[in-house]
Design a protein around this motif. Structure first.
Motif, short mmCIF file in Angstrom:
data_model
loop_
_atom_site.label_atom_id
_atom_site.label_comp_id
_atom_site.label_asym_id
_atom_site.label_seq_id
_atom_site.Cartn_x
_atom_site.Cartn_y
_atom_site.Cartn_z
N ARG A 42 0.82 -1.21 0.00
CA ARG A 42 0.00 0.00 0.00
C ARG A 42 0.86 1.26 0.00
N ASP A 43 1.94 1.25 0.79
CA ASP A 43 2.86 2.40 0.80
C ASP A 43 3.49 2.62 -0.57
N ARG A 46 1.08 4.09 -3.18
CA ARG A 46 0.87 5.53 -3.00
C ARG A 46 2.02 6.34 -3.61
N LYS A 47 3.23 5.82 -3.51
CA LYS A 47 4.41 6.56 -3.97
C LYS A 47 4.65 6.44 -5.47
N HIS A 49 2.17 5.78 -7.79
CA HIS A 49 0.90 5.89 -8.51
C HIS A 49 1.12 6.57 -9.87
N LYS A 52 1.21 10.24 -10.31
CA LYS A 52 2.41 10.93 -9.83
C LYS A 52 3.62 10.64 -10.71
N THR A 61 3.21 -0.35 -11.04
CA THR A 61 2.00 -0.71 -10.31
C THR A 61 1.52 -2.11 -10.73
#
Length: 94
Positions: A42-43, A46-47, A49, A52, A61
């Motif tokens: 999950r971390d 988020r980084k 994605h 981004k 991903t």
């Protein structure tokens, strides 16, 4: 997004691209528990994605999701671990 966050995401993407095993994707030992794997996944998502990090984030991903799909299922993980063990025991091919 700060420059440091972007650099961290790019670093993670490079690490994921170089990973040889699903455990390498998460930079975790093969005895990591399910909760640790889930939290790490999950971390990472988020980084890296795609919103981004663009297309590189999309490919990373996919790789993270593939690795997590195997490691979250106890039966699939056991089969994967057995396969890794066999590969490590085989002598290198010339």
């Amino acid at each position: 997004m700060s420059r440091a966050e972007k650099e961290e995401g790019q670093y993670m993407i490079r690490t994921i691209e170089r990973a040889k095993t699903h455990y390498d994707v998460f930079q975790l030992p093969d005895d990591a528990d399910a909760k640790t794997i889930r939290t790490t996944m999950r971390d990472m998502l988020r980084k890296i994605h795609p919103d981004k990090c663009g297309n590189a984030g999309l490919e990373a991903t996919k790789r993270v999701n593939e690795a997590y799909g195997v490691l979250k299922d106890p039966d699939a993980r056991a089969a994967y671990d057995l396969e890794l063990k066999r590969e490590q025991e085989e002598p290198p091919k010339p």
